[in-house]
Write an enzyme that holds these catalytic residues in place. Structure first.
Site, PDB file in Angstrom:
ATOM      1  N   ARG A   1      30.833  -9.428 -19.911  1.00 56.71           N
ATOM      2  CA  ARG A   1      30.893 -10.222 -21.143  1.00 56.71           C
ATOM      3  C   ARG A   1      32.316 -10.687 -21.426  1.00 56.71           C
ATOM      4  O   ARG A   1      33.288 -10.003 -21.101  1.00 56.71           O
ATOM      5  CB  ARG A   1      30.357  -9.433 -22.333  1.00 56.71           C
ATOM      6  CG  ARG A   1      31.301  -8.414 -22.920  1.00 56.71           C
ATOM      7  CD  ARG A   1      30.718  -7.696 -24.127  1.00 56.71           C
ATOM      8  NE  ARG A   1      29.521  -6.944 -23.762  1.00 56.71           N
ATOM      9  CZ  ARG A   1      28.303  -7.265 -24.183  1.00 56.71           C
ATOM     10  NH1 ARG A   1      28.119  -8.281 -24.989  1.00 56.71           N
ATOM     11  NH2 ARG A   1      27.268  -6.542 -23.806  1.00 56.71           N
TER      12      ARG A   1
ATOM     13  N   CYS B   1      33.345  -6.814 -17.261  1.00 54.99           N
ATOM     14  CA  CYS B   1      32.741  -7.450 -16.090  1.00 54.99           C
ATOM     15  C   CYS B   1      31.464  -8.205 -16.459  1.00 54.99           C
ATOM     16  O   CYS B   1      30.995  -9.051 -15.701  1.00 54.99           O
ATOM     17  CB  CYS B   1      32.446  -6.410 -15.011  1.00 54.99           C
ATOM     18  SG  CYS B   1      31.264  -5.141 -15.508  1.00 54.99           S
TER      19      CYS B   1
END
Length: 398
Positions: free
Chosen positions: A48, A46
């Protein structure tokens, strides 16, 4: 050459979600990476998107090529960076140790890296240098968490949200999505005196919790209950919005959106009776624990250096593999010649004497060869280094 392409840490959430890869598209993305690389791993969370590649030659893989293969909009190319070689290795070790997480030292990233590694194994996109790199990095992350004792200061987006729920003392909660993050949130708030927890999932019959305060419902039922809810936590992997502005109209509520792409309609931010926190807002909470973790983590940077050195040494020594193979083959030829000689003569001579002669001739072969090489180097005026190596091989000096 190992290369890494990732999203800059300062990239705003509305751009990050444009450069994310949905879980169901990960395997296709890996296959596309193999068009420009001989190995590939994608770390996709969420917070990277990082693509690790081992290129087919020493040429750098162009970022534009990656954008084309992933069908990303090249207008966002300025939000992406690329590093090579040692810097890629160092970056991955730091990622596994929690240094590059939005929430410093959070405990989810190591599991996410392991998952990315497993997906690459399943897709057969990892086999040599990247495989060894990820094995070393995962080992680094495990050792780092243990020796830095970060478990004594546990933190993740789930734990921060749970702490905020408890702090606000809200009793009626809706949890949308019950994957890894959703389960963590339930675990953290389980001992809190809440009155009702509604868990919203696609297939309610697959979730069972022996807790009278919990009711599992479907997405189609969620709007029937929203008006009675104090807090919504949304943590799905949906590629689209799951909470729209019209669904929370005139309802004073707190919403935590832990997803990328975002689950919550950004238009909701304009409603002054709603508190909306996205993943970036959540990462800025809990400053006291962050400062404590940072101190402990910096004290343990030597662990990262150890594992970088281990991997870089392995990579350097890989170049000797063909020579080792030739040496082994040469050694096999010598022993096979002696074995043939023994088989020819074993019935005509005293066996003990024959074995002694053959063993002596084998050792003499290497002894005489070493002497000849040392003489040659002496005549060239470069015998010192050669002598040191021969002394090590024959254990002449401690």
């Amino acid at each position: 050459m190992i290369q890494m392409i990732g999203i800059k840490g300062c990239c705003p959430i509305e751009i990050r979600e444009k450069l994310s890869i949905m879980v169901y598209k990960e395997k296709d993305a890996l296959e596309n990476m193999m068009k420009v690389s001989k190995e590939a791993v994608i770390i996709n969370t969420c917070n990277r998107t990082e693509i690790y590649l081992n290129s087919n030659n020493e040429d750098e893989i162009e970022i534009e090529s990656i954008f084309n293969l992933l069908e990303w909009d090249e207008r966002y190319i300025e939000h992406v960076f690329k590093i090579n070689g040692y810097n890629s290795v160092k970056h991955l070790m730091e990622v596994c140790s929690g240094f590059h997480s939005k929430i410093l030292g959070e405990d989810q990233i190591l599991g996410q890296v392991k998952r990315s590694y497993r997906v690459s194994l399943e897709c057969n996109t990892i086999r040599n240098s990247l495989q060894r790199l990820f094995q070393t990095a995962i080992a680094c992350g495990k050792r780092f968490r243990s020796e830095a004792k970060l478990y004594k200061i546990p933190v993740s987006s789930a734990s921060i949200v749970a702490k905020e729920i408890i702090k606000e003392n809200k009793k009626h909660i809706m949890l949308i999505g019950f994957g890894e993050v959703g389960k963590r949130i339930y675990k953290y708030i389980n001992n809190f005196e809440f009155s009702k927890l509604l868990i919203v999932v696609r297939e309610p019959n697959k979730v069972y919790l022996n807790d009278p305060r919990v009711k599992v419902i479907s997405y189609s039922e969620k709007n029937e209950f929203i008006k009675d809810i104090d807090i919504i936590v949304s943590c799905t992997s949906a590629p689209h919005i799951v909470i729209y502005k019209d669904e929370v109209k005139d309802i004073p509520i707190t919403i935590f959106d832990l997803s990328i792409p975002r689950d919550v309609d950004p238009k909701i931010e304009a409603l002054d009776y709603i508190k909306l926190y996205n993943i970036d807002d959540i990462s800025k909470m809990d400053k006291y624990n962050k400062d404590k973790r940072k101190t402990q983590m910096e004290d343990c940077r030597y662990i990262i250096e150890d594992h970088i050195k281990e991997y870089m040494n392995w990579e350097r020594l890989r170049g000797l593999a063909p020579l080792f193979k030739e040496i082994s083959s040469s050694s096999d030829n010598i022993y096979k010649e002696r074995l043939k000689s023994y088989n020819r003569k074993k019935y005509t001579k005293d066996n003990e004497e024959l074995v002694e002669v053959l063993l002596k001739s084998t050792s003499d072969y290497y002894l005489h060869r070493a002497m000849e090489i040392l003489k040659e180097e002496k005549l060239k005026g470069s015998e010192r280094q050669c002598q040191a190596i021969i002394e090590k091989i024959f254990l002449l000096k401690n």
